[in-house]
Design an enzyme around this catalytic site. Sequence first.
Site, PDB file in Angstrom:
ATOM      1  N   SER A 169      18.871  22.846 -17.295  1.00  0.00           N
ATOM      2  CA  SER A 169      19.335  23.447 -16.058  1.00  0.00           C
ATOM      3  C   SER A 169      20.616  22.759 -15.571  1.00  0.00           C
ATOM      4  O   SER A 169      21.614  22.753 -16.286  1.00  0.00           O
ATOM      5  CB  SER A 169      18.219  23.436 -15.019  1.00  0.00           C
ATOM      6  N   ASP A 184      14.406  34.133 -17.140  1.00  0.00           N
ATOM      7  CA  ASP A 184      14.713  32.997 -16.267  1.00  0.00           C
ATOM      8  C   ASP A 184      15.251  33.522 -14.933  1.00  0.00           C
ATOM      9  O   ASP A 184      16.295  34.170 -14.885  1.00  0.00           O
ATOM     10  CB  ASP A 184      15.740  32.085 -16.941  1.00  0.00           C
ATOM     11  N   HIS A 196      12.253  29.707 -16.712  1.00  0.00           N
ATOM     12  CA  HIS A 196      12.997  28.459 -16.506  1.00  0.00           C
ATOM     13  C   HIS A 196      12.157  27.256 -16.934  1.00  0.00           C
ATOM     14  O   HIS A 196      11.603  26.531 -16.104  1.00  0.00           O
ATOM     15  CB  HIS A 196      13.396  28.369 -15.033  1.00  0.00           C
TER      16      HIS A 196
END
Length: 143
Positions: free
Chosen positions: A33, A91, A118
Site C-alpha cells: 500500500s 481492492d 487490499h
Amino acid sequence: EAAEAPAGLEESLSAVAAALAEQGPFDGLLGFSQGAALAAMVCALRARGDPRFPVRFAVLVAAFASRAPAHRHFYRQPIALPTLHVVGDTDAVIAAPLSRELARCFVEPVVLTHPGGHFIPAAPAQKKAYLEFLERFWPGQGQ
C-alpha cells in the site's frame, strides 16, 4: 489525492537507507500500500544509480504512484529495476487501475492479479507466482 506540499519523503527515504545499511544486506524490498508507493520511489532512485538503495528487485503490493506534483520526477523515465506488482481486482483502498498505472512506469514489470482486495494474497497460485519471480534472483540464476 494529490498533496500540494507533501511532507516527510526525505525522512522516509533516509529511514529506508539507514535500515538497508544497518540491517542488510538485502536483495530486495517488499512494500504494501503506502509502503509500496514509497518502495516504488526507492526503485526509481536505485535505477538512477542512487547508492543508498542497493537492492536488486522489489515486490509491490497494492502500490500506486504519488499524485503529488513534487513527486512527478520519480515517474518521468522508465524505472529499470525488476518488480512484481500484486494487484487486487476488488481492492477498495487502492483501486486496481492505480496499481496497473504504476506498473507501466517500470521496464518489463511482472503483474500478478488476484480476485481479492487490499491484502497480500497467499493462495497456492500466488505463492507459485512469488517463487517464480524470486527464483530469478537466487545465486546462479544469472541476475
